[in-house]
Design a protein around this motif. Structure first.
Motif, PDB file in Angstrom:
ATOM      1  N   ALA A   1       0.783  -1.229  -0.108  1.00 16.33           N
ATOM      2  CA  ALA A   1      -0.132  -0.095  -0.015  1.00 16.33           C
ATOM      3  C   ALA A   1       0.802   1.394   0.142  1.00 16.33           C
ATOM      4  N   LEU A   2       1.909   1.277   0.709  1.00 15.65           N
ATOM      5  CA  LEU A   2       2.763   2.204   0.775  1.00 15.65           C
ATOM      6  C   LEU A   2       3.593   2.673  -0.613  1.00 15.65           C
ATOM      7  N   LEU A   3       4.000   1.642  -1.366  1.00 14.97           N
ATOM      8  CA  LEU A   3       4.755   1.607  -2.653  1.00 14.97           C
ATOM      9  C   LEU A   3       3.727   2.130  -3.706  1.00 14.97           C
ATOM     10  N   ILE A   4       2.344   1.715  -3.641  1.00 16.78           N
ATOM     11  CA  ILE A   4       1.421   2.143  -4.445  1.00 16.78           C
ATOM     12  C   ILE A   4       1.134   3.840  -4.304  1.00 16.78           C
ATOM     13  N   SER A   5       0.891   4.021  -3.015  1.00 19.74           N
ATOM     14  CA  SER A   5       0.836   5.662  -2.750  1.00 19.74           C
ATOM     15  C   SER A   5       2.195   6.407  -3.156  1.00 19.74           C
ATOM     16  N   LEU A   6       3.368   5.901  -2.887  1.00 14.33           N
ATOM     17  CA  LEU A   6       4.410   6.356  -3.211  1.00 14.33           C
ATOM     18  C   LEU A   6       4.547   6.737  -4.806  1.00 14.33           C
ATOM     19  N   GLN A   7       3.918   5.718  -5.607  1.00 11.66           N
ATOM     20  CA  GLN A   7       4.071   5.763  -7.056  1.00 11.66           C
ATOM     21  C   GLN A   7       2.867   6.903  -7.406  1.00 11.66           C
ATOM     22  N   THR A   8       1.695   6.846  -7.064  1.00 15.00           N
ATOM     23  CA  THR A   8       0.545   7.794  -7.267  1.00 15.00           C
ATOM     24  C   THR A   8       1.090   9.382  -6.936  1.00 15.00           C
ATOM     25  N   PHE A   9       1.787   9.376  -5.859  1.00  8.27           N
ATOM     26  CA  PHE A   9       2.297  10.764  -5.456  1.00  8.27           C
ATOM     27  C   PHE A   9       3.525  11.246  -6.337  1.00  8.27           C
ATOM     28  N   GLY A  10       4.401  10.303  -6.393  1.00  5.91           N
ATOM     29  CA  GLY A  10       5.797  10.839  -6.946  1.00  5.91           C
ATOM     30  C   GLY A  10       5.922  10.805  -8.459  1.00  5.91           C
ATOM     31  N   ILE A  11       5.155   9.745  -9.064  1.00 12.20           N
ATOM     32  CA  ILE A  11       5.351   9.847 -10.733  1.00 12.20           C
ATOM     33  C   ILE A  11       4.817  10.890 -11.334  1.00 12.20           C
ATOM     34  N   PRO A  12       3.385  11.267 -10.844  1.00  8.88           N
ATOM     35  CA  PRO A  12       2.898  12.403 -11.710  1.00  8.88           C
ATOM     36  C   PRO A  12       3.491  13.774 -11.221  1.00  8.88           C
ATOM     37  N   ILE A  13       4.286  13.931 -10.049  1.00 10.43           N
ATOM     38  CA  ILE A  13       4.994  15.157 -10.030  1.00 10.43           C
ATOM     39  C   ILE A  13       6.294  15.248 -10.684  1.00 10.43           C
ATOM     40  N   ILE A  14       6.793  14.161 -10.844  1.00 12.59           N
ATOM     41  CA  ILE A  14       7.863  13.763 -11.869  1.00 12.59           C
ATOM     42  C   ILE A  14       7.615  14.447 -13.166  1.00 12.59           C
ATOM     43  N   PHE A  15       6.599  13.685 -13.807  1.00  7.61           N
ATOM     44  CA  PHE A  15       6.206  14.403 -15.188  1.00  7.61           C
ATOM     45  C   PHE A  15       5.605  15.696 -15.407  1.00  7.61           C
ATOM     46  N   VAL A  16       4.941  16.326 -14.282  1.00  7.01           N
ATOM     47  CA  VAL A  16       4.728  17.637 -14.094  1.00  7.01           C
ATOM     48  C   VAL A  16       5.725  18.570 -14.209  1.00  7.01           C
ATOM     49  N   VAL A  17       6.897  18.045 -13.610  1.00 11.73           N
ATOM     50  CA  VAL A  17       8.119  18.839 -13.585  1.00 11.73           C
ATOM     51  C   VAL A  17       8.611  18.730 -15.183  1.00 11.73           C
ATOM     52  N   ILE A  18       8.740  17.847 -15.448  1.00 12.92           N
ATOM     53  CA  ILE A  18       9.098  17.654 -16.837  1.00 12.92           C
ATOM     54  C   ILE A  18       8.524  18.332 -18.054  1.00 12.92           C
ATOM     55  N   SER A  19       7.030  18.372 -17.760  1.00 15.47           N
ATOM     56  CA  SER A  19       6.230  19.256 -18.592  1.00 15.47           C
ATOM     57  C   SER A  19       6.424  20.598 -18.253  1.00 15.47           C
ATOM     58  N   LEU A  20       6.881  21.331 -17.123  1.00 15.48           N
ATOM     59  CA  LEU A  20       7.143  22.610 -16.920  1.00 15.48           C
ATOM     60  C   LEU A  20       8.377  22.901 -17.539  1.00 15.48           C
ATOM     61  N   ILE A  21       9.437  22.069 -17.327  1.00 12.48           N
ATOM     62  CA  ILE A  21      10.733  22.367 -18.005  1.00 12.48           C
ATOM     63  C   ILE A  21      10.526  22.321 -19.456  1.00 12.48           C
ATOM     64  N   GLY A  22       9.876  21.637 -20.318  1.00 14.65           N
ATOM     65  CA  GLY A  22       9.493  21.584 -21.711  1.00 14.65           C
ATOM     66  C   GLY A  22       8.801  22.977 -22.005  1.00 14.65           C
ATOM     67  N   TYR A  23       7.834  23.181 -21.181  1.00 17.46           N
ATOM     68  CA  TYR A  23       7.072  24.496 -21.530  1.00 17.46           C
ATOM     69  C   TYR A  23       7.704  25.598 -21.398  1.00 17.46           C
ATOM     70  N   HIS A  24       8.674  25.482 -20.269  1.00 17.15           N
ATOM     71  CA  HIS A  24       9.713  26.638 -20.011  1.00 17.15           C
ATOM     72  C   HIS A  24      10.475  26.883 -21.621  1.00 17.15           C
ATOM     73  N   PHE A  25      11.165  25.686 -21.883  1.00 20.97           N
ATOM     74  CA  PHE A  25      11.952  26.009 -23.020  1.00 20.97           C
ATOM     75  C   PHE A  25      11.168  26.118 -24.448  1.00 20.97           C
ATOM     76  N   TYR A  26       9.860  25.872 -24.283  1.00 22.89           N
ATOM     77  CA  TYR A  26       9.076  26.208 -25.593  1.00 22.89           C
ATOM     78  C   TYR A  26       8.800  27.474 -25.615  1.00 22.89           C
ATOM     79  N   ARG A  27       8.304  28.227 -24.335  1.00 17.39           N
ATOM     80  CA  ARG A  27       8.184  29.613 -24.444  1.00 17.39           C
ATOM     81  C   ARG A  27       9.372  30.490 -24.619  1.00 17.39           C
ATOM     82  N   GLN A  28      10.376  29.948 -24.090  1.00 20.24           N
ATOM     83  CA  GLN A  28      11.677  30.609 -24.807  1.00 20.24           C
ATOM     84  C   GLN A  28      11.945  30.782 -26.164  1.00 20.24           C
ATOM     85  N   MET A  29      11.663  29.386 -26.626  1.00 20.12           N
ATOM     86  CA  MET A  29      11.801  29.486 -28.179  1.00 20.12           C
ATOM     87  C   MET A  29      10.686  30.160 -29.013  1.00 20.12           C
ATOM     88  N   VAL A  30       9.564  30.434 -28.629  1.00 19.94           N
ATOM     89  CA  VAL A  30       8.566  31.226 -29.012  1.00 19.94           C
ATOM     90  C   VAL A  30       8.990  32.823 -28.871  1.00 19.94           C
TER      91      VAL A  30
END
Length: 134
Positions: free
Chosen positions: A98-127
């Motif tokens: 149960a703890l591992l499942i909770s950590l996955q549902t908490f951590g993995i989305p945060i990792i992808f949100v941070v990756i998206s933010l970094i990508g969006y930041h570089f996209y906005r700089q390019m634009v």
């Protein structure tokens, strides 16, 4: 996500707090979808201005294809994550699982949100750079 994780780990029997934390998370997801829809409309508008042609169906179809691809990859990731956590179907899960499942549902989305933010930041700089040079 943090509130949902903390409440789920410490006060999982408190339905009201779980509902409140999940509602805040869903509101954030809804705002993200509104932003994605706005960006799609912006891309269609910019494309029609630059080319003089209006092809919303192509961009909408591409967005739908990406959404379906991400959904299928998410399902694959969920299956792998459950296997990794030691999930056993139709059984009461161990506290460790149960703890591992909770950590996955908490951590993995945060990792992808941070990756998206970094990508969006570089996209906005390019634009911004493209606007300055044209």
């Amino acid at each position: 996500m943090l509130a949902l994780f903390i409440v789920g780990q410490t006060l999982s029997d408190n339905s009201l707090l779980m509902f409140f934390a999940a509602s805040i998370k869903q509101i954030g997801s809804g705002l993200f979808m509104v932003t994605a829809t706005h960006d799609l409309a912006w891309v269609i508008d910019i494309s029609s201005q630059k080319t003089g042609k209006y092809y919303p169906a192509i961009f909408t179809s591409a967005k739908l294809l990406v959404a379906k691809l991400s959904t299928s990859l998410t399902a694959l990731g969920i299956g792998f994550g459950l296997h990794f956590a030691g999930y056993v179907n139709n059984q009461q899960q161990t506290p460790h699982t149960a703890l591992l499942i909770s950590l996955q549902t908490f951590g993995i989305p945060i990792i992808f949100v941070v990756i998206s933010l970094i990508g969006y930041h570089f996209y906005r700089q390019m634009v911004q750079h493209e606007k300055r040079t044209s």
